[in-house]
Design a protein around this motif. Structure first.
Motif, PDB file in Angstrom:
ATOM      1  N   SER A  25       0.821  -1.207   0.000  1.00  0.00           N
ATOM      2  CA  SER A  25       0.000   0.000   0.000  1.00  0.00           C
ATOM      3  C   SER A  25       0.856   1.258   0.000  1.00  0.00           C
ATOM      4  N   ASP A  26       2.016   1.219   0.645  1.00  0.00           N
ATOM      5  CA  ASP A  26       2.904   2.384   0.647  1.00  0.00           C
ATOM      6  C   ASP A  26       3.463   2.647  -0.744  1.00  0.00           C
ATOM      7  N   TYR A  27       3.866   1.573  -1.430  1.00  0.00           N
ATOM      8  CA  TYR A  27       4.372   1.734  -2.796  1.00  0.00           C
ATOM      9  C   TYR A  27       3.273   2.306  -3.696  1.00  0.00           C
ATOM     10  N   LEU A  28       2.066   1.803  -3.503  1.00  0.00           N
ATOM     11  CA  LEU A  28       0.929   2.254  -4.316  1.00  0.00           C
ATOM     12  C   LEU A  28       0.637   3.731  -4.084  1.00  0.00           C
ATOM     13  N   LYS A  29       0.598   4.148  -2.841  1.00  0.00           N
ATOM     14  CA  LYS A  29       0.309   5.561  -2.524  1.00  0.00           C
ATOM     15  C   LYS A  29       1.358   6.489  -3.111  1.00  0.00           C
ATOM     16  N   THR A  30       2.612   6.103  -3.023  1.00  0.00           N
ATOM     17  CA  THR A  30       3.686   6.958  -3.545  1.00  0.00           C
ATOM     18  C   THR A  30       3.629   7.052  -5.063  1.00  0.00           C
ATOM     19  N   LEU A  31       3.501   5.931  -5.731  1.00  0.00           N
ATOM     20  CA  LEU A  31       3.496   5.925  -7.196  1.00  0.00           C
ATOM     21  C   LEU A  31       2.332   6.709  -7.776  1.00  0.00           C
ATOM     22  N   SER A  32       1.197   6.718  -7.072  1.00  0.00           N
ATOM     23  CA  SER A  32       0.010   7.406  -7.589  1.00  0.00           C
ATOM     24  C   SER A  32      -0.164   8.803  -7.010  1.00  0.00           C
ATOM     25  N   SER A  33       0.845   9.293  -6.314  1.00  0.00           N
ATOM     26  CA  SER A  33       0.743  10.619  -5.697  1.00  0.00           C
ATOM     27  C   SER A  33       0.868  11.727  -6.733  1.00  0.00           C
ATOM     28  N   ASP A  34       0.388  12.915  -6.378  1.00  0.00           N
ATOM     29  CA  ASP A  34       0.500  14.071  -7.273  1.00  0.00           C
ATOM     30  C   ASP A  34       1.957  14.407  -7.572  1.00  0.00           C
ATOM     31  N   GLU A  35       2.835  14.127  -6.622  1.00  0.00           N
ATOM     32  CA  GLU A  35       4.259  14.434  -6.814  1.00  0.00           C
ATOM     33  C   GLU A  35       4.813  13.747  -8.061  1.00  0.00           C
ATOM     34  N   PHE A  36       4.280  12.556  -8.391  1.00  0.00           N
ATOM     35  CA  PHE A  36       4.774  11.794  -9.534  1.00  0.00           C
ATOM     36  C   PHE A  36       4.090  12.216 -10.847  1.00  0.00           C
ATOM     37  N   GLY A  37       3.146  13.148 -10.760  1.00  0.00           N
ATOM     38  CA  GLY A  37       2.613  13.828 -11.927  1.00  0.00           C
ATOM     39  C   GLY A  37       2.009  12.973 -13.014  1.00  0.00           C
ATOM     40  N   GLY A  38       1.512  11.791 -12.668  1.00  0.00           N
ATOM     41  CA  GLY A  38       0.887  10.946 -13.680  1.00  0.00           C
ATOM     42  C   GLY A  38       1.851  10.053 -14.437  1.00  0.00           C
ATOM     43  N   ARG A  39       3.150  10.059 -14.052  1.00  0.00           N
ATOM     44  CA  ARG A  39       4.144   9.094 -14.538  1.00  0.00           C
ATOM     45  C   ARG A  39       4.244   9.007 -16.067  1.00  0.00           C
ATOM     46  N   GLU A  40       4.223  10.140 -16.722  1.00  0.00           N
ATOM     47  CA  GLU A  40       4.379  10.118 -18.181  1.00  0.00           C
ATOM     48  C   GLU A  40       5.833   9.822 -18.542  1.00  0.00           C
ATOM     49  N   PRO A  41       6.072   8.964 -19.528  1.00  0.00           N
ATOM     50  CA  PRO A  41       7.447   8.712 -19.969  1.00  0.00           C
ATOM     51  C   PRO A  41       8.149  10.004 -20.390  1.00  0.00           C
ATOM     52  N   ALA A  42       9.448  10.080 -20.136  1.00  0.00           N
ATOM     53  CA  ALA A  42      10.274  11.225 -20.526  1.00  0.00           C
ATOM     54  C   ALA A  42       9.813  12.524 -19.875  1.00  0.00           C
ATOM     55  N   SER A  43       9.268  12.439 -18.669  1.00  0.00           N
ATOM     56  CA  SER A  43       8.856  13.619 -17.913  1.00  0.00           C
ATOM     57  C   SER A  43       9.524  13.581 -16.545  1.00  0.00           C
ATOM     58  N   LYS A  44       9.376  14.669 -15.780  1.00  0.00           N
ATOM     59  CA  LYS A  44       9.913  14.699 -14.420  1.00  0.00           C
ATOM     60  C   LYS A  44       9.294  13.585 -13.578  1.00  0.00           C
ATOM     61  N   GLY A  45       7.972  13.412 -13.721  1.00  0.00           N
ATOM     62  CA  GLY A  45       7.294  12.346 -12.983  1.00  0.00           C
ATOM     63  C   GLY A  45       7.771  10.973 -13.401  1.00  0.00           C
ATOM     64  N   GLY A  46       8.065  10.822 -14.677  1.00  0.00           N
ATOM     65  CA  GLY A  46       8.594   9.548 -15.151  1.00  0.00           C
ATOM     66  C   GLY A  46       9.953   9.248 -14.556  1.00  0.00           C
ATOM     67  N   GLU A  47      10.807  10.263 -14.463  1.00  0.00           N
ATOM     68  CA  GLU A  47      12.131  10.093 -13.869  1.00  0.00           C
ATOM     69  C   GLU A  47      12.019   9.760 -12.381  1.00  0.00           C
ATOM     70  N   LEU A  48      11.101  10.425 -11.684  1.00  0.00           N
ATOM     71  CA  LEU A  48      10.881  10.108 -10.273  1.00  0.00           C
ATOM     72  C   LEU A  48      10.470   8.647 -10.097  1.00  0.00           C
ATOM     73  N   THR A  49       9.609   8.171 -10.999  1.00  0.00           N
ATOM     74  CA  THR A  49       9.123   6.794 -10.923  1.00  0.00           C
ATOM     75  C   THR A  49      10.258   5.803 -11.134  1.00  0.00           C
TER      76      THR A  49
END
Length: 557
Positions: A42-66
């Motif tokens: 659940s902790d991994y899930l909350k972090t990955l889906s957080s606003d900080e990760f910005g929707g995890r788009e490839p080649a983006s800041k959120g993608g790099e965070l992921t």
């Protein structure tokens, strides 16, 4: 299939977190009945889906965070890195972003007469090429039935046909769906040959210049709005010179547009569909030429798969695969209300699940075969990260025993069933069932095999290489609330949250169902990693032949 229903005792057990049982059967029951398989999930899930990760788009800041998030945990757990020389867990995936910013209407011309089909309302098109402008001019239009070449089904819609430089028009899905005949292809269940992506690939191999699939909601599995109503932007792998071999134009046309084309030769869509099913079908020229232009902008990007593995003690090249895509749709700056597509269910759940299983294996005794964990990028852009890995694997895929793909895990609580996508495709069904039985559950075939979901997630790229892949969903029959509740939750997710900003983490989710499924996925992988088994495809399956070739190479024949 005989259903195994939960007893009252089993229900109580499933509802109690942290239950401990003695070891029994092929796997420890504590792994299978404990609905807190890995509390860190659940902790991994909350972090990955957080606003900080910005929707995890490839080649983006959120993608790099992921990528960094997954990589750091792989390193912490002591997984071996993808690149042994540099110690990196990253596999670079070169991408192209194709933006068709100006698309003309498609005209089908015969002398002074022409039919005009407007962009988005009657046709949609794009180019997989990197050219700034692509033109169809005077390209002969040919109806090629289903556009299929399938030797194992004794089917060849291109037999005796030269389509070099021509525009091919074809039906969606495959003949099995069209007839409902279980002896034709795979009956009502879509095969690989029914996927529109295959049809473009085959048209390219045949030398066509352009290819249009005729849209019909039933056999496609979705309406015209899905095809033409979304963003026209496409992503593709940057394969260098290979991009020049692509079709100039790929696209769809409506059934009404196809009917108008067929009327030009005194026929109709209904008649041509019937003709395409006749034995000895021959492709039909429509005595029309295709004309259109696409103005195209290209951006070259780079993203990463994240790969870590546990080396086998006895057969290090033989390996079990765990796969999940880490990416989602990113952030839409135009939306003022909620611009972030968090992708909590799709697919932060699957990525968190992959991490939870990797952590569990990292703390377990070393397996006899290797276990490879691949968090892939750019699934939402066309299964691109998994395609790149499948073509550039860390270990030979001919020595991949089998794989498990996790895409959208169950967040609605313990279920009596597990829904198998591609049920009946391989012997993996038989391996899964005993573990489900230990949980008091049963395996349910997917309800809509005609929609081809088996070909719409990352496992498909491994299946094309001959690797049997397990792709299951959490189930729909809730332990206490029943089947109607499960169906309601699934429908609500599709209508309200799927590929929308509403796909956000909910602290009220009941993650015991996901923990159940992770326990099964772990047990299956552990069995395969500590045995001599090589699960086979069901005889007649479209991926059986390549698996047999791999077996011959593996055995030195």
């Amino acid at each position: 299939m005989k259903k195994t229903l939960l007893s009252l005792a089993a229900i109580a057990l499933l509802s109690a977190c942290g239950a401990e049982q003695a070891s029994s059967g092929p796997a420890a029951k504590a792994d299978l009945t404990d609905t807190a398989f890995n509390p860190n999930f659940s902790d991994y899930l909350k972090t990955l889906s957080s606003d900080e990760f910005g929707g995890r788009e490839p080649a983006s800041k959120g993608g790099e965070l992921t990528v960094s998030f997954i990589e750091n945990y792989f390193k912490e757990w002591g997984l071996q890195p993808y690149n042994q020389e540099t110690g990196s867990y990253r596999q670079e995936v070169p991408l192209m972003k194709l933006i068709p910013y100006k698309v003309s209407a498609l005209t089908a011309q015969a002398g002074d007469q022409s039919l005009t089909f407007n962009y988005r309302t009657e046709m949609t098109a794009w180019t997989p090429k990197t050219d700034k402008k692509v033109t169809l001019e005077g390209s002969d239009i040919v109806f090629v039935g289903y556009g299929i070449v399938a030797p194992e089904y004794h089917w060849n819609d291109y037999a005796g046909l030269d389509v070099k430089g021509k525009t091919v028009v074809m039906l969606v899905n495959d003949p099995g769906y069209a007839t409902g005949n279980d002896k034709l292809f795979n009956g009502n269940a879509m095969t690989y040959y029914g996927r529109w992506t295959y049809k473009y690939e085959e048209a390219m191999r045949q030398g066509a210049k352009a290819a249009f699939v005729i849209h019909e909601t039933g056999p496609a599995g979705y309406g015209w709005g899905v095809v033409a109503g979304g963003s026209p932007v496409r992503f593709a792998l940057n394969k260098g010179d290979q991009a020049d071999a692509n079709l100039a134009v790929e696209g769809w046309i409506t059934a009404d547009a196809a009917d108008q084309m067929f009327k030009h030769i005194g026929s109709s869509l209904a008649q041509m569909k019937a003709k395409a099913l006749e034995k000895g079908f021959q492709a039909t020229p429509l005595n029309l030429t295709a004309n259109m232009t696409i103005d195209n902008k290209v951006e070259f990007l780079s993203s990463n798969n994240v790969v870590g593995f546990i080396k086998g003690s006895k057969h290090p090249e033989q390996h079990v695969l765990y796969v999940a895509h880490w990416d989602h749709l990113g952030t839409d700056p135009i939306r003022a209300d909620d611009p972030i597509y968090n992708g909590a269910q799709d697919n932060a759940t699957g990525t968190a699940g992959l991490m939870a299983i990797a952590e569990k294996f990292a703390k377990a005794p070393q397996p006899e075969r290797s276990i490879v964990f691949v968090a892939v990028t750019a699934e939402e852009q066309g299964l691109l990260g998994s395609e790149w890995y499948a073509n550039h694997p860390m270990l030979p895929l001919g020595k991949a025993v089998a794989g498990i793909n996790m895409d959208v895990l169950n967040v609605y609580g313990p279920m009596r069933d597990m829904v198998m996508v591609g049920y009946g495709n391989s012997e993996l069904d038989d391996i899964v069932q005993p573990y489900l039985a230990e949980q008091g559950r049963y395996l349910r075939p997917e309800p809509t095999p005609e929609k081809g979901f088996f070909y719409r997630s990352d496992h498909f790229n491994f299946a094309k290489k001959g690797v049997p892949m397990l792709y299951a969903e959490g189930g729909i029959e809730h332990v206490t609330k029943g089947k109607e509740y499960g169906e309601k939750m699934h429908e609500e997710y599709i209508n309200v949250a799927y590929h929308k900003p509403a796909d956000e983490y909910d602290p009220n989710w009941d993650l015991r169902g996901a923990q159940q499924d992770l326990a099964v996925y772990y047990a299956v992988g552990r069995e395969l990693a500590n045995s001599e088994k090589w699960p086979a495809w069901t005889p007649g399956n479209e991926f059986e032949a390549i698996r047999q070739q791999s077996a011959e190479m593996r055995d030195g024949k």
